[in-house]
Design a protein around this motif. Structure first.
Motif, PDB file in Angstrom:
ATOM      1  N   ASP A   1       4.672  10.955   8.746  1.00  0.00           N
ATOM      2  CA  ASP A   1       5.382  11.980   9.530  1.00  0.00           C
ATOM      3  C   ASP A   1       4.636  12.304  10.815  1.00  0.00           C
ATOM      4  O   ASP A   1       5.260  12.561  11.860  1.00  0.00           O
ATOM      5  CB  ASP A   1       5.528  13.258   8.668  1.00  0.00           C
ATOM      6  CG  ASP A   1       6.482  13.029   7.499  1.00  0.00           C
ATOM      7  OD1 ASP A   1       7.312  12.071   7.589  1.00  0.00           O
ATOM      8  OD2 ASP A   1       6.401  13.817   6.562  1.00  0.00           O
ATOM      9  N   GLU A   2       3.310  12.303  10.720  1.00  0.00           N
ATOM     10  CA  GLU A   2       2.516  12.573  11.934  1.00  0.00           C
ATOM     11  C   GLU A   2       2.755  11.496  12.968  1.00  0.00           C
ATOM     12  O   GLU A   2       2.877  11.770  14.158  1.00  0.00           O
ATOM     13  CB  GLU A   2       1.027  12.647  11.559  1.00  0.00           C
ATOM     14  CG  GLU A   2       0.123  12.923  12.744  1.00  0.00           C
ATOM     15  CD  GLU A   2       0.348  14.312  13.309  1.00  0.00           C
ATOM     16  OE1 GLU A   2       0.038  14.530  14.521  1.00  0.00           O
ATOM     17  OE2 GLU A   2       0.864  15.206  12.600  1.00  0.00           O
ATOM     18  N   LEU A   3       2.834  10.258  12.483  1.00  0.00           N
ATOM     19  CA  LEU A   3       3.095   9.162  13.424  1.00  0.00           C
ATOM     20  C   LEU A   3       4.454   9.320  14.075  1.00  0.00           C
ATOM     21  O   LEU A   3       4.623   9.096  15.288  1.00  0.00           O
ATOM     22  CB  LEU A   3       3.007   7.840  12.672  1.00  0.00           C
ATOM     23  CG  LEU A   3       3.287   6.561  13.502  1.00  0.00           C
ATOM     24  CD1 LEU A   3       2.281   6.438  14.664  1.00  0.00           C
ATOM     25  CD2 LEU A   3       3.212   5.322  12.606  1.00  0.00           C
ATOM     26  N   THR A   4       5.393   9.761  13.265  1.00  0.00           N
ATOM     27  CA  THR A   4       6.737   9.969  13.819  1.00  0.00           C
ATOM     28  C   THR A   4       6.714  11.062  14.876  1.00  0.00           C
ATOM     29  O   THR A   4       7.366  10.960  15.929  1.00  0.00           O
ATOM     30  CB  THR A   4       7.708  10.343  12.696  1.00  0.00           C
ATOM     31  OG1 THR A   4       7.712   9.275  11.723  1.00  0.00           O
ATOM     32  CG2 THR A   4       9.118  10.519  13.235  1.00  0.00           C
ATOM     33  N   ASN A   5       5.975  12.123  14.585  1.00  0.00           N
ATOM     34  CA  ASN A   5       5.868  13.209  15.568  1.00  0.00           C
ATOM     35  C   ASN A   5       5.215  12.731  16.870  1.00  0.00           C
ATOM     36  O   ASN A   5       5.599  13.150  17.957  1.00  0.00           O
ATOM     37  CB  ASN A   5       5.061  14.376  14.961  1.00  0.00           C
ATOM     38  CG  ASN A   5       5.838  15.054  13.849  1.00  0.00           C
ATOM     39  OD1 ASN A   5       7.086  15.082  13.858  1.00  0.00           O
ATOM     40  ND2 ASN A   5       5.114  15.633  12.873  1.00  0.00           N
TER      41      ASN A   5
ATOM     42  N   ARG B   1       0.837  -1.194   0.000  1.00  0.00           N
ATOM     43  CA  ARG B   1       0.000   0.000   0.000  1.00  0.00           C
ATOM     44  C   ARG B   1       0.870   1.243   0.000  1.00  0.00           C
ATOM     45  O   ARG B   1       0.495   2.249   0.501  1.00  0.00           O
ATOM     46  CB  ARG B   1      -0.916   0.012   1.242  1.00  0.00           C
ATOM     47  CG  ARG B   1      -1.840  -1.215   1.287  1.00  0.00           C
ATOM     48  CD  ARG B   1      -2.655  -1.190   2.533  1.00  0.00           C
ATOM     49  NE  ARG B   1      -3.467   0.021   2.617  1.00  0.00           N
ATOM     50  CZ  ARG B   1      -4.251   0.300   3.633  1.00  0.00           C
ATOM     51  NH1 ARG B   1      -4.325  -0.510   4.650  1.00  0.00           N
ATOM     52  NH2 ARG B   1      -4.961   1.398   3.586  1.00  0.00           N
ATOM     53  N   GLU B   2       2.087   1.141  -0.549  1.00  0.00           N
ATOM     54  CA  GLU B   2       3.031   2.261  -0.500  1.00  0.00           C
ATOM     55  C   GLU B   2       2.443   3.511  -1.124  1.00  0.00           C
ATOM     56  O   GLU B   2       2.611   4.599  -0.637  1.00  0.00           O
ATOM     57  CB  GLU B   2       4.328   1.880  -1.200  1.00  0.00           C
ATOM     58  CG  GLU B   2       5.393   2.970  -1.111  1.00  0.00           C
ATOM     59  CD  GLU B   2       6.673   2.495  -1.745  1.00  0.00           C
ATOM     60  OE1 GLU B   2       6.721   1.338  -2.234  1.00  0.00           O
ATOM     61  OE2 GLU B   2       7.658   3.264  -1.709  1.00  0.00           O
ATOM     62  N   GLU B   3       1.722   3.287  -2.161  1.00  0.00           N
ATOM     63  CA  GLU B   3       1.217   4.453  -2.843  1.00  0.00           C
ATOM     64  C   GLU B   3      -0.025   5.000  -2.166  1.00  0.00           C
ATOM     65  O   GLU B   3      -0.362   6.141  -2.374  1.00  0.00           O
ATOM     66  CB  GLU B   3       0.881   4.096  -4.300  1.00  0.00           C
ATOM     67  CG  GLU B   3       2.121   3.742  -5.093  1.00  0.00           C
ATOM     68  CD  GLU B   3       1.757   3.394  -6.542  1.00  0.00           C
ATOM     69  OE1 GLU B   3       0.541   3.385  -6.836  1.00  0.00           O
ATOM     70  OE2 GLU B   3       2.680   3.161  -7.356  1.00  0.00           O
ATOM     71  N   SER B   4      -0.715   4.096  -1.393  1.00  0.00           N
ATOM     72  CA  SER B   4      -1.961   4.544  -0.785  1.00  0.00           C
ATOM     73  C   SER B   4      -1.769   5.234   0.556  1.00  0.00           C
ATOM     74  O   SER B   4      -2.670   5.885   1.024  1.00  0.00           O
ATOM     75  CB  SER B   4      -2.928   3.372  -0.596  1.00  0.00           C
ATOM     76  OG  SER B   4      -2.338   2.424   0.275  1.00  0.00           O
ATOM     77  N   ILE B   5      -0.553   5.102   1.298  1.00  0.00           N
ATOM     78  CA  ILE B   5      -0.306   5.733   2.623  1.00  0.00           C
ATOM     79  C   ILE B   5       0.368   7.057   2.389  1.00  0.00           C
ATOM     80  O   ILE B   5       1.494   7.105   1.831  1.00  0.00           O
ATOM     81  CB  ILE B   5       0.551   4.859   3.511  1.00  0.00           C
ATOM     82  CG1 ILE B   5      -0.150   3.541   3.790  1.00  0.00           C
ATOM     83  CG2 ILE B   5       0.872   5.556   4.829  1.00  0.00           C
ATOM     84  CD1 ILE B   5       0.685   2.563   4.558  1.00  0.00           C
ATOM     85  N   PRO B   6      -0.235   8.130   2.774  1.00  0.00           N
ATOM     86  CA  PRO B   6       0.361   9.431   2.527  1.00  0.00           C
ATOM     87  C   PRO B   6       1.579   9.643   3.417  1.00  0.00           C
ATOM     88  O   PRO B   6       1.674   9.124   4.519  1.00  0.00           O
ATOM     89  CB  PRO B   6      -0.772  10.413   2.862  1.00  0.00           C
ATOM     90  CG  PRO B   6      -1.826   9.661   3.549  1.00  0.00           C
ATOM     91  CD  PRO B   6      -1.564   8.212   3.379  1.00  0.00           C
ATOM     92  N   ARG B   7       2.481  10.429   2.904  1.00  0.00           N
ATOM     93  CA  ARG B   7       3.709  10.763   3.640  1.00  0.00           C
ATOM     94  C   ARG B   7       3.390  11.595   4.867  1.00  0.00           C
ATOM     95  O   ARG B   7       4.048  11.463   5.911  1.00  0.00           O
ATOM     96  CB  ARG B   7       4.659  11.552   2.695  1.00  0.00           C
ATOM     97  CG  ARG B   7       5.983  11.945   3.328  1.00  0.00           C
ATOM     98  CD  ARG B   7       6.823  10.716   3.572  1.00  0.00           C
ATOM     99  NE  ARG B   7       8.101  11.122   4.218  1.00  0.00           N
ATOM    100  CZ  ARG B   7       9.006  10.266   4.603  1.00  0.00           C
ATOM    101  NH1 ARG B   7       8.760   8.957   4.477  1.00  0.00           N
ATOM    102  NH2 ARG B   7      10.140  10.685   5.092  1.00  0.00           N
TER     103      ARG B   7
END
Length: 313
Positions: A45-49, A35-41
């Motif tokens: 990044d929000e998860l990382t934050n 689903r690489e193309e379906s998960i937005p960047r």
């Protein structure tokens, strides 16, 4: 796979939180390729934050826990100090209670002593009252005595006056006595001479009647004429050789007008002892007298002294 830096941060998190994040990351990783193309960047990044914020919150929590641990240590140290102080206070309390017990006993002794002192004070007051009464009686007696002394002083004056009168009379009496003494001396000389005359008369009479009387009454034979002599420095009124019951000896006699004193028996005993010591025994003692008292006569018989009264021959 998570990076090394991320793993260090995850290891510092709470275990439950760390496990939840690892599970999310594994889920993301498992779905990344298809689903690489379906998960937005942006979502990643929000998860990382979120992970960073959770890590920061965890660090803050760890610091808070460390602060609480330090506070707990200080609290425990304070409690230890307080415990020691409480122990010291408990010991001090025990000493205080012991001292209070001692003070209570001392107080009890003090109260008993005070009670004894009160009783002694009561007795002292009673004694003082008695002394006060005695003092009043003494003062009354002194007043009476003073009155008596005054009367005695007056009587003494009268007595001294009477003594002066008696002294004058005594002088006159003394002069009379002196005159009488002169006359009495003459009378004594006459009486003494008469006594000696009567003694010599009784002694001379005894020389005549005593030998026959001794032979008839007592079986004593006078072998030689009785004489007056001196033996061992003592005067002997009657002395001579005699025989009684076939045995020869000496007769030693004294002549007294009245045998009324036991001392006269002692005097003839001294003469008997002197004759026995000088001439040897046996010695028959004889006292010639006009009159002999019964008790002296009995004492003479007990001593073996023959008493001859003039009325017997």
């Amino acid at each position: 796979m998570p990076s090394v830096a991320l793993m260090k941060k995850l290891s510092a998190l709470d275990p439950a939180l760390r496990d939840a994040l690892l599970a999310v990351m594994e889920e993301v990783a498992s779905q990344k390729e298809p689903r690489e193309e379906s998960i937005p960047r942006a979502a990643f990044d929000e998860l990382t934050n979120v992970v960073r914020r959770l890590s920061a919150a965890q660090e803050l929590t760890a610091q808070t826990l460390q602060t609480l641990a330090d506070a707990q240590a200080r609290t425990e140290q304070c409690l230890s100090t307080l415990t020691e102080r409480v122990d010291r206070l408990a010991q001090a309390q025990e000493r205080t209670e012991l001292r209070l017990n001692e003070l209570a006993e001392a107080q009890s002794r003090t109260e008993r002593h005070l009670q004894e002192l009160a009783q002694a004070q009561s007795r002292t007051e009673q004694r003082l009252n008695e002394l006060a009464q005695a003092q009043a009686q003494t003062e009354q007696r002194l007043t009476t005595l003073t009155e008596r002394v005054d009367r005695l002083a007056e009587a003494q004056e009268r007595t001294e006056k009477r003594l002066d009168e008696l002294a004058s009379a005594q002088i006159a009496l003394q002069e009379t006595v002196e005159r009488l003494a002169l006359g009495l001396g003459s009378v004594r000389d006459q009486v003494g001479g008469l006594s000696r005359t009567m003694a010599y008369a009784l002694e001379n009479e005894a020389y005549r009647y005593l030998p026959d009387f001794l032979k008839e009454r007592h079986g004593i034979v006078v072998l030689e004429r009785l004489v007056r002599t001196e033996i061992a420095g003592r005067e002997v009124n009657f002395f001579g050789r005699i025989r009684k019951d076939g045995h020869e000896g000496h007769l030693v006699g004294e002549c007294v007008l009245r045998l009324d004193d036991r001392m006269k028996l002692a005097q003839i005993q001294v003469t008997i002892d002197a004759v026995e010591e000088t001439l040897g025994g046996p010695v028959i003692p004889v006292i010639v007298t006009h009159f002999a008292k019964k008790d002296v006569l009995e004492k003479a018989r007990q001593r073996g002294i023959l008493v001859v009264q003039s009325f017997e021959w």
